[in-house]
Structure formats: C-alpha cells, structure tokens
Design a protein around this motif. Structure first.
Motif, PDB file in Angstrom:
ATOM      1  N   LYS A  57       0.827  -1.214   0.000  1.00 61.20           N
ATOM      2  CA  LYS A  57       0.000   0.000   0.000  1.00 61.20           C
ATOM      3  C   LYS A  57       0.860   1.263   0.000  1.00 61.20           C
ATOM      4  N   LYS A  58       1.910   1.269   0.801  1.00 65.16           N
ATOM      5  CA  LYS A  58       2.791   2.442   0.835  1.00 65.16           C
ATOM      6  C   LYS A  58       3.456   2.648  -0.520  1.00 65.16           C
ATOM      7  N   TRP A  59       3.836   1.552  -1.138  1.00 68.24           N
ATOM      8  CA  TRP A  59       4.458   1.657  -2.459  1.00 68.24           C
ATOM      9  C   TRP A  59       3.485   2.257  -3.466  1.00 68.24           C
ATOM     10  N   VAL A  60       2.213   1.891  -3.402  1.00 68.37           N
ATOM     11  CA  VAL A  60       1.219   2.419  -4.344  1.00 68.37           C
ATOM     12  C   VAL A  60       1.190   3.944  -4.280  1.00 68.37           C
ATOM     13  N   LYS A  61       1.172   4.482  -3.077  1.00 69.40           N
ATOM     14  CA  LYS A  61       1.149   5.945  -2.943  1.00 69.40           C
ATOM     15  C   LYS A  61       2.407   6.566  -3.535  1.00 69.40           C
ATOM     16  N   ARG A  62       3.553   5.972  -3.220  1.00 64.05           N
ATOM     17  CA  ARG A  62       4.808   6.523  -3.727  1.00 64.05           C
ATOM     18  C   ARG A  62       4.867   6.457  -5.245  1.00 64.05           C
ATOM     19  N   SER A  63       4.485   5.323  -5.804  1.00 64.58           N
ATOM     20  CA  SER A  63       4.581   5.164  -7.256  1.00 64.58           C
ATOM     21  C   SER A  63       3.585   6.068  -7.975  1.00 64.58           C
ATOM     22  N   THR A  64       2.393   6.230  -7.392  1.00 66.23           N
ATOM     23  CA  THR A  64       1.402   7.122  -8.001  1.00 66.23           C
ATOM     24  C   THR A  64       1.886   8.566  -7.958  1.00 66.23           C
ATOM     25  N   ASP A  65       2.430   8.971  -6.818  1.00 64.27           N
ATOM     26  CA  ASP A  65       2.964  10.336  -6.713  1.00 64.27           C
ATOM     27  C   ASP A  65       4.096  10.557  -7.712  1.00 64.27           C
ATOM     28  N   ALA A  66       4.956   9.553  -7.849  1.00 63.32           N
ATOM     29  CA  ALA A  66       6.098   9.683  -8.762  1.00 63.32           C
ATOM     30  C   ALA A  66       5.647   9.788 -10.216  1.00 63.32           C
ATOM     31  N   ALA A  67       4.500   9.171 -10.538  1.00 62.37           N
ATOM     32  CA  ALA A  67       4.013   9.194 -11.920  1.00 62.37           C
ATOM     33  C   ALA A  67       3.485  10.567 -12.319  1.00 62.37           C
ATOM     34  N   ASN A  68       3.075  11.367 -11.318  1.00 55.50           N
ATOM     35  CA  ASN A  68       2.617  12.739 -11.584  1.00 55.50           C
ATOM     36  C   ASN A  68       1.506  12.758 -12.644  1.00 55.50           C
ATOM     37  N   LEU A  69       0.466  11.989 -12.385  1.00 49.80           N
ATOM     38  CA  LEU A  69      -0.617  11.834 -13.353  1.00 49.80           C
ATOM     39  C   LEU A  69      -1.660  12.933 -13.209  1.00 49.80           C
ATOM     40  N   THR A  70      -2.326  13.229 -14.316  1.00 54.91           N
ATOM     41  CA  THR A  70      -3.474  14.135 -14.289  1.00 54.91           C
ATOM     42  C   THR A  70      -4.775  13.365 -14.453  1.00 54.91           C
ATOM     43  N   GLY A  71      -4.688  12.087 -14.758  1.00 52.47           N
ATOM     44  CA  GLY A  71      -5.873  11.259 -14.923  1.00 52.47           C
ATOM     45  C   GLY A  71      -5.475   9.881 -15.410  1.00 52.47           C
ATOM     46  N   THR A  72      -6.460   8.997 -15.468  1.00 53.98           N
ATOM     47  CA  THR A  72      -6.233   7.652 -16.004  1.00 53.98           C
ATOM     48  C   THR A  72      -7.357   7.315 -16.980  1.00 53.98           C
ATOM     49  N   PRO A  73      -7.082   6.463 -17.962  1.00 56.51           N
ATOM     50  CA  PRO A  73      -5.765   5.873 -18.230  1.00 56.51           C
ATOM     51  C   PRO A  73      -4.817   6.890 -18.857  1.00 56.51           C
ATOM     52  N   THR A  74      -3.557   6.757 -18.523  1.00 55.37           N
ATOM     53  CA  THR A  74      -2.505   7.530 -19.176  1.00 55.37           C
ATOM     54  C   THR A  74      -1.671   6.552 -19.997  1.00 55.37           C
ATOM     55  N   VAL A  75      -1.419   6.912 -21.253  1.00 55.23           N
ATOM     56  CA  VAL A  75      -0.728   6.002 -22.173  1.00 55.23           C
ATOM     57  C   VAL A  75       0.508   6.693 -22.744  1.00 55.23           C
ATOM     58  N   TYR A  76       1.614   5.976 -22.696  1.00 50.30           N
ATOM     59  CA  TYR A  76       2.850   6.425 -23.348  1.00 50.30           C
ATOM     60  C   TYR A  76       3.209   5.420 -24.434  1.00 50.30           C
ATOM     61  N   ILE A  77       3.488   5.915 -25.622  1.00 49.72           N
ATOM     62  CA  ILE A  77       3.976   5.065 -26.711  1.00 49.72           C
ATOM     63  C   ILE A  77       5.328   5.603 -27.150  1.00 49.72           C
ATOM     64  N   ASP A  78       6.322   4.753 -27.027  1.00 47.20           N
ATOM     65  CA  ASP A  78       7.683   5.149 -27.387  1.00 47.20           C
ATOM     66  C   ASP A  78       8.131   6.380 -26.590  1.00 47.20           C
ATOM     67  N   GLY A  79       7.727   6.422 -25.313  1.00 49.96           N
ATOM     68  CA  GLY A  79       8.163   7.494 -24.421  1.00 49.96           C
ATOM     69  C   GLY A  79       7.379   8.778 -24.523  1.00 49.96           C
TER      70      GLY A  79
END
Length: 321
Positions: A264-286
């Motif tokens: 659970k703690k990792w989920v918060k850290r990883s979500t914060d690190a992703a700096n998302l504005t919404g989901t789904p977020t998709v990256y293709i080739d970076g």
C-alpha cells in the motif's frame, strides 16, 4: 541527775538536728538546683520548636519525594511516548521501503510470449524512469486505476490488441497499477487496495499478473465509482482463481500479501512519482498520447516505422485475411 538530763537533751537535740540536716541533704534540699517555672516554660517551648522543625523537615522531604515521583512519572510518560513514536515511524519507514518485485520502474513489463520480465525489487531511494526495452522493442506504457471507468473501457477496446502485439514480440507492454480515486470508494481506499493487490500478484505470481489485471477491469467485476469497491476477500478470491490451484504456495503468498497490505505504501509513492493528471494515461515510445482514440493508429505507424506490420498479428491478421 541534772547533768545527765542536760547531756541527754543535748544528745537528743543533736540527733534531731543531724536528722534534719540529713533529711535536707537527701531530698535535694538546695532550692536553686530545681528548674524554675520560666525555665520549664522555655524548655517546653524549645521542645515544641524542635518538634515543629522536625515536622517541617519531614514535610519538605515528603514534598521532595512527591516532586521527584512526579518528575520520574512525567519522564517515563514522555520517554514511553517518544519510544512509541519512534517505533511507529520505523514501522512506517520500513513499510514505505517495501518494494514489489518484477516492477523495475513501478510497472510490470510483458514481452514476447506474454512473459513477464523478472526483476528484483528496486531500491526505495531510486526514482523510477521511463521504461525502455533492452531488446529495442517499442514500449507501450499504461497507467490504470482499477476503479476508473474509462480504464475499463480502454481495456475492453485495446486490451486484446496490445496483448497480441506483446505476445508477438512487437512491443513491450508495461502496466502500472496506480491509485487516484481513493476518495470515490466510500472510505475503503479501494484504488490503493486493488493496486497493492496487483503488485502482490506481480511479486509472488508474476505469470498471473496480466490475467489478474484484465479480470479486475472486466465488466461485472470492475468496481464502480462511489461504491466501497471489492472487499479484500474478493481480491484474494480472484487472485487465487487466476493463479490456479496448481500453485498453492503462490496463492498463499499472494493472499498474505494482500491481507497485510504489503504494498500500500508503495502504491502511494509510485502514483505520486508518476505525476498523473488522470487515467488511463498512455505512453507510446516514451511520448504521452493525449487522444486515446488514436492508440491503434499511433501504434501502427510506430511499428511501421520499424518495419513491422501489426495487421499481420492477431486480430489484425484475421481482419486482413
């Protein structure tokens, strides 16, 4: 006769006087050796003063002991509280440092044959990076919240196509379970719980991760917003189903991890690190893809630039025949 009488009288008087003198000497006859009334009064006052001083010393000693006891008690309470705080902080730090395996940059990498790329847990103080392919394949990254309805729609629209391209070895599909909708689950923090459950499967039963991911987004299974989401019992049940009874050890490890909330703690850290504005977020080739309706076209063009015709793979191949 007269002489005898006088002699006897003298002796008589002599004895009487001697007895009086002796009586006076044995009874302490000197009046000055007795304490006077004033002396007795002063002696009583002195004794009373000494008694009062003794009582005052005892009161001071008692008061000092009480003060020392209070100080010791306060110090014990403060020290105990400090130790508890330190213990809680150490526990939280330890929990925050627990990282899932097989998620090198907070995402599960699914490659040719739908094989999960195995990886040791990343150090907690190392920041995740944009995923790259060691084999030079095109990388498609998806950030999804299991309570997000659009994530469910995205999976139904593009999930099979992306899995087929990964299975064929045309892309590395990287899936990031994240939590941005905890506030929409009536206080149960379902987004965090489900993302942590997915990390548990990735860690202890990695070959079942993709199946678990797609299951949690299936219609009829995916939790709706503004509900409490799936219970931990249900998350465990679904995990056991996708892992299969042929792997009881993996089932038990995943269940324990889910119930303990290991990631659970990792989920918060990883979500914060992703700096998302919404989901789904998709990256293709970076590169972030803002228009999700262009996933197929963008992917097809990117693969074409690499000399790969995605229409010859899976559903695309069937459509072309």
């Amino acid at each position: 006769m007269l002489v005898c009488a006088i002699h006897c009288r003298c002796n008589l008087f002599g004895r009487i006087d001697q007895r009086e003198i002796m009586a006076g000497s044995t009874s302490g006859g000197n009046p000055q050796s007795r304490p006077t009334k004033n002396q007795r009064r002063e002696a009583a006052r002195e004794k009373a003063r000494q008694f009062r001083e003794q009582q005052e010393r005892q009161r001071k000693r008692k008061r000092l002991l009480i003060q020392i006891g209070v100080i010791v008690a306060v110090v014990a309470v403060v020290l105990g509280g400090w130790l508890i705080i330190q213990s809680v902080q150490k526990h939280e730090q330890a929990a925050a440092s627990v990282m899932p395996a097989n998620m090198p940059n907070d995402g599960v990498v699914i490659s040719e044959g739908l094989a999960v790329q195995k990886a040791e847990p990343r150090a907690a103080d190392v920041q995740p990076e944009r995923q790259t392919s060691p084999d030079g394949r095109l990388v498609v990254e998806i950030y999804a919240d299991f309570m997000c309805p659009i994530c469910g729609q995205f999976e139904q629209t593009y999930g099979q196509m992306l899995s087929e391209q990964a299975q064929a070895g045309n892309i590395d599909l990287v899936i990031h379970p994240v939590s941005i909708l905890d506030q929409a689950s009536q206080g149960t923090k379902y987004s965090t719980r489900s993302a942590a459950a997915a990390a548990s499967v990735a860690t202890y039963a990695p070959d079942s991760f993709l199946n678990y991911f797609t299951t949690l987004l299936q219609p009829g299974v995916q939790a709706n917003e503004s509900t409490s989401g799936l219970s931990d019992d249900r998350l465990v049940e679904l995990a056991r189903q996708v892992i299969g009874d042929d792997h009881p050890e993996q089932q038990d490890q995943v269940e324990k991890s889910i119930r303990d909330g290991e990631f659970k703690k990792w989920v918060k850290r990883s979500t914060d690190a992703a700096n998302l504005t919404g989901t789904p977020t998709v990256y293709i080739d970076g590169q972030s893809l803002d228009d999700l309706s262009k996933v197929s076209d963008t992917l097809q063009q990117k693969l074409k630039d690499r000399g790969i015709d995605m229409t010859q793979t899976g559903a695309g191949a069937s459509e072309g025949q």
